[in-house]
Write a protein that holds these residues in place. Structure first.
Motif, short mmCIF file in Angstrom:
data_model
loop_
_atom_site.label_atom_id
_atom_site.label_comp_id
_atom_site.label_asym_id
_atom_site.label_seq_id
_atom_site.Cartn_x
_atom_site.Cartn_y
_atom_site.Cartn_z
N LEU A 15 0.97 -1.04 0.09
CA LEU A 15 -0.07 -0.06 0.02
C LEU A 15 0.86 1.29 -0.16
N ALA A 16 0.45 2.26 -0.72
CA ALA A 16 1.13 3.42 -0.73
C ALA A 16 1.18 4.24 0.60
N GLY A 17 2.46 4.61 1.19
CA GLY A 17 2.48 5.32 2.33
C GLY A 17 2.19 6.79 2.04
N PRO A 18 2.34 7.59 3.21
CA PRO A 18 2.21 9.04 3.13
C PRO A 18 3.26 9.64 2.28
N VAL A 19 3.00 10.50 1.61
CA VAL A 19 3.67 11.42 0.60
C VAL A 19 4.66 12.06 1.52
N THR A 20 5.91 12.14 1.48
CA THR A 20 6.82 13.12 2.11
C THR A 20 7.23 14.33 1.48
N SER A 21 7.50 15.34 2.30
CA SER A 21 7.58 16.54 1.48
C SER A 21 8.87 17.09 1.09
N SER A 22 9.93 15.98 1.02
CA SER A 22 11.13 16.32 0.68
C SER A 22 11.31 15.25 -0.63
N GLU A 23 11.64 16.03 -1.77
CA GLU A 23 11.94 15.35 -3.12
C GLU A 23 13.04 14.51 -2.75
#
Length: 247
Positions: free
Chosen positions: A122-130
């Motif tokens: 499952l896709a996890g939370p998107v981080t703010s750091s590219e």
């Protein structure tokens, strides 16, 4: 390439010494997917006591099931008497299992997160750091994607030669171990289907290959599992299909 064989012991029967594969259940915790029924830790003495309990196919048959078809997939939701949930997705054309995931409530009754046993994680939370996202894309990704005849696991992002890998059965822990001679990767995992059905591991059923930076580990399904899957599929096809999927 090296596939390390499992340990052996000897038994004495009718005056003859027989060489047999040793499968033991030490008094330690192992990764187990039954009577959990998901990916949880259970002490091995519980596994030994399961011989007197209901079989896994009986547990599945006695659960409350909901069937739904969408986008070429048959989706089944199982609700067990203890409140645990299981969802499975099958390809309508091939009947191959695409997804299996579990959810159970916490000790306080809160609904837990889905845990994937088979299929894409499952896709996890998107981080703010590219930069973190780019780094994570190159980390090894372990997942299970079965075929009709084999349990199969894939480890992506492993750019090493095939002869670096060692894949073998560890009977004493009822698990498969993957490791590399360059000490860059190590993974230990159980076959939950075999644990649920109380079947031993057979190192001759294990094989692996490597291509396109992906390690593919296969374990040939024993006849007991093939029979169970065929029996379950017949039951699932008899279910009345609902018009909405709420899980």
């Amino acid at each position: 390439m090296r596939v390390k064989k499992g340990r052996w012991s000897h038994s004495h029967r009718n005056g003859r010494t027989e060489r047999v594969s040793r499968v033991s259940f030490p008094g330690q915790c192992i990764d187990l997917g039954c009577c959990g029924y998901g990916l949880r830790k259970l002490p091995s003495n519980i596994l030994r006591n399961m011989a007197s309990q209901k079989s896994w196919i009986d547990i599945l048959k006695s659960s409350k099931k909901t069937s739904f078809t969408h986008d070429g997939k048959r989706k089944i939701h199982f609700l067990f008497t203890d409140g645990k949930e299981l969802t499975e997705e099958y390809d309508l054309n091939t009947d191959e299992l695409i997804v299996r995931k579990w959810r159970h409530k916490s000790t306080l009754g809160a609904q837990g997160q889905w845990q994937v046993e088979v299929g894409e994680p499952l896709a996890g939370p998107v981080t703010s750091s590219e930069s973190e996202i780019r780094e994570n894309c190159f980390n090894p990704l372990f997942l299970r994607k079965d075929t009709k005849t084999s349990f199969q696991w894939r480890v992506r992002n492993l750019p090493y030669p095939k002869d670096v890998f060692s894949v073998f059965v560890e009977p004493s822990d009822r698990c498969i171990i993957i490791k590399t001679s360059n000490k860059k990767y190590y993974k230990k995992f159980s076959i939950t289907d075999l644990d649920r059905s109380q079947l031993p591991l057979d190192d001759s059923a294990l094989s692996f290959t490597h291509a396109n930076n992906t390690l593919i580990v296969s374990y040939k399904k024993p006849k007991e599992i093939l029979t169970l899957e065929q029996e379950l599929l017949k039951e699932l096809k008899k279910l009345k299909v609902t018009s909405e999927w709420g899980f």
